[in-house]
Design an enzyme around this catalytic site. Structure first.
Site: not given
Length: 765
Positions: A579, A581
């Site tokens: 991922d 963020d």
């Protein structure tokens, strides 16, 4: 009519269609390889686009020849749906196609080399014209060098512009030697471009022409040519202006922008033919929709003093003669007293007690109510427990107006003199039916009986009848409201408006640049934007969850085996999904900085915000804020450059590059934020290119649903990653954050330096 315009329109339409429609042949697939992820969620999915494209080709329309120009165009599905419907519905033929496409070279000028821009406003009061300036500056600051705001007097919007980091200066047009002093300020300030807002800034337009500065002049007014003096001096109290000054400015300005075609026609003959264009004012739906999603309508009405059974008629706008509030009062009095609408209440927002004629007008409204036996109260003078009880309530001008649209049942705009007020489009965006005067450009936004009801100006009886019709028919209110929302999406796109103004400013800058450098580019013939081809050569893309993304190896494994690297990792040969963020980038850090700036936080308040976010309990950022703060939170997230300017977390970039070097197949799998999916996706690609380089393009996957992406492990900060696949192929490794520390039973990565051991343990290697 279609054939006459097609030499200009059709090539552009085909370019846009080609830029996002996945066709079946190799040429079209190559096109997608050069495009950014531009399917931003709308009315039409990729399969529907493909079907429509096939139908276009069956009808003899080819797009391959213009594929090389398509990559720069980024349209939403909704826009493309409208485009394709047009192309399929109209009978275009070979005669409609341009025989030769010719586009001038586009001069790319970086922001640091662009001229400093001064914006000139007619006031700092809160109104539609000034809100337009604020929205425009906020969105274009990343691409245009806005530096200073000039206004003739103080007002509450000073703080809004200063919160953006801009200087605000007061320059009084009635002062002696005003233009001489202003010229000195412009020269000493190094201003290289002028943005003048409203017809009342004609004085500045004439000065900028004298100084040879490129100028954009936006005209919001609709003053008849034979009444220029009257409106300037008597209505708007600008005694220093004259019709001669206004006419001189029109004749000299190189770019005059009108928000409607009606306005453009009103001033026809004053401006040079190639200097004028129409740009409809767009609606910033990001904040508006965030408000709709985060607020309960009944709660909003209750806070204003209105109950669920009240039928609330809203009239929003400066209370003055030209806005026609007196007719609203008369119509509401008629409905309540003569037509039995006892639950009808009227809220007028926009009172100010500055000008004598406006104060007198407010008194006339109160007298109208009293004459009909109705209570008329000022909201600010009413006890909290008594608010909303009066049949007619007057409220002072407000900075935050979204709550009023949400509370309203019907929105009125019975103006006597108006162009195309934002209140109409904002009301339609909230799916509220509108009743408007059929004047000026209003019929360009509202079709009678489709999005609202049009009435003659100054006709209280017609206004009463229109309101009564809506009062009696909830289904009609719903139907008109839905149609209004679609009209806004179709005609008043905020992103399109911002982009168009950016193009106009760039065009003027380029023209000025080319005049100084005649061997560079081609000189423009006016305000129209230039078009250029894209020569990018990115890796082939595919579709995942409605988004354009790079291809994965069918088995989800690395294409480079462990034996091909010198120092293979324990997890070499496996696909690791990561991922972005708050896993690779410091998302919270960017939010803290921008949110504090947006609310004008001082040092102590900034520290409070940082402590709150760095120790937050909820994954969804807005759930850590009170309900009334959430719209601002969403606006910060959607602000330009938010995702592109994110900073990497310590060691993240180095760790991921090391993983690849040691035989691990790394894929960055990230979801676009729902409040701004298109810009978010684009900016994440910008971040990737800046920090990883173009070699990593095919490692980027943008999808709403990570459960269908194949991999051995997913490193993600979200406490629970869910989707339509009940049993994803990967093991979830938590990247440590405060809001996921209550989760047990999962491997946890706290520092990127430990990636290998944590992954090996999670995969039981």
């Amino acid at each position: 009519m279609i054939s006459q315009k097609a030499n200009f329109l059709l090539p552009l339409l085909l370019i846009v269609a080609a830029s996002i429609i996945p066709a079946c042949d190799a040429g079209a697939r190559e096109l997608l390889a050069r495009a950014r992820p531009v399917l931003r969620g709308g009315q039409m999915d990729s399969s529907s686009l493909l079907a429509s494209m096939k139908r276009l080709e069956e009808n003899g329309l080819q797009v391959r020849e213009i594929q090389k120009l398509a990559a720069q165009h980024q349209w939403s599905n909704e826009s493309v749906a409208s485009l394709i419907n047009l192309l399929n519905d109209k009978k275009f033929g070979a005669v409609d196609k341009a025989s030769k496409l010719s586009y001038p070279k586009h001069v790319k000028i970086p922001l640091k080399n662009k001229p400093r821009v001064a914006m000139f406003m007619h006031s700092l009061e809160r109104n539609g014209a000034n809100n337009f300036c604020l929205h425009l500056v906020r969105k274009l600051m990343g691409s245009q060098a806005f530096t200073v705001i000039y206004a003739p007097k103080e007002g509450p919007m000073r703080q809004d512009f200063e919160a953006l980091g801009l200087s605000v200066e007061i320059v009084d047009p009635s002062a002696k030697d005003f233009l001489v002093n202003l010229e000195q300020k412009i020269v000493e300030g190094g201003i290289g471009m002028v943005f003048a807002n409203t017809i009342m800034r004609c004085d500045v337009v004439n000065l900028s022409h004298k100084l040879g500065l490129p100028t954009v002049w936006v005209i919001h007014e609709a003053w008849p040519q034979d009444q220029l003096d009257y409106y300037a001096k008597e209505v708007f109290m600008m005694k220093s202006l004259s019709s001669d000054m206004i006419k001189e400015a029109f004749s000299k300005c190189g770019c005059v922008v009108f928000p409607s075609n009606v306005q453009k026609d009103i001033y026809k003959g004053l401006y040079r033919p190639n200097a004028a264009l129409t740009v409809y004012n767009g609606i910033p739906l990001t904040q508006l929709d965030a408000f709709r999603l985060s607020h309960d309508r009944n709660a909003v009405r209750k806070a204003l003093g209105y109950g669920p059974d009240d039928f609330l008629v809203l009239h929003l706008g400066t209370i003055c003669n030209r806005k026609g509030q007196i007719y609203t009062a008369q119509a509401c009095a008629d409905l309540i007293e003569k037509k039995g609408c006892k639950d009808l209440k009227c809220l007028m927002v926009g009172a100010r007690y500055i000008r004598d004629h406006e104060i007198k007008y407010i008194d006339q409204i109160k007298e109208t109510a009293r004459a009909s036996g109705l209570q008329c109260a000022r909201w600010e003078d009413t006890l909290e427990e008594e608010r909303g009880q009066a049949k007619i309530t007057l409220m002072d001008i407000q900075a935050d107006v979204l709550r009023f649209y949400m509370a309203a049942d019907v929105v009125l705009v019975p103006s006597l003199n108006e162009v195309l007020p934002l209140v109409i489009c904002e009301a339609m965006a909230f799916e509220r039916p509108v009743v408007c005067s059929a004047i000026d450009a209003i019929p360009e936004a509202v079709d009678d009986g489709v999005e609202g009801i049009l009435v003659p100006p100054g006709d209280a009886a017609a206004l009463s009848a229109a309101i009564h019709r809506l009062y009696q028919d909830p289904e009609l209110r719903r139907k008109l409201g839905k149609a209004g929302r679609q009209r806004v999406l179709r005609q008043f796109s905020y992103d399109a408006m911002i982009a168009r103004y950016g193009e106009v400013m760039d065009e003027l800058i380029e023209e000025n640049f080319e005049n100084a450098n005649p061997n560079v580019g081609a000189k423009s013939g006016g305000c129209a934007p230039k078009t250029s081809a894209s020569n990018s050569n990115l890796a082939p893309l595919r579709m995942v969850g409605g988004w354009t993304v790079p291809p994965l190896n069918p088995k989800g494994s690395a294409e480079t085996s462990a034996c091909q690297v010198e120092n293979p990792s324990k997890v070499a040969g496996r696909t690791i999904l990561v991922d972005m963020d708050n896993t690779v980038v410091d998302w919270d850090g960017m939010f803290i900085k921008r949110y504090g700036r947006a609310i004008g936080a001082n040092e102590a308040r900034q520290q409070e915000i940082e402590s709150k976010i760095r120790n937050r309990k909820h994954f969804e950022i807005e759930h850590n804020f009170d309900e009334h703060e959430r719209a601002q939170v969403m606006e910060v997230i959607a602000s330009p450059g938010f995702f592109a300017e994110l900073e990497p977390l310590p060691g993240a970039i180095e760790a991921l590059k090391e993983m690849v070097e040691r035989g691990v197949d790394v894929r960055l799998v990230t979801a676009p934020h729902p409040v701004c999916p298109g810009p978010c996706a684009n900016e994440k690609y910008d971040f990737l290119l800046r920090h990883f380089g173009s070699d990593w393009i095919d490692r980027m996957i943008i999808t709403r649903d990570k459960t269908h992406v194949v991999g051995a492990a997913l490193i993600d900060d979200k406490p629970a990653v869910t989707g339509s696949a009940a049993s994803p192929s990967w093991n979830h490794v938590l990247f440590d954050q405060p809001y996921n520390r209550q989760v047990e039973g999962k491997s946890r990565l706290t520092e990127w330096v430990n990636w290998e051991n944590i992954l090996a343990d999670a995969l039981k290697l």
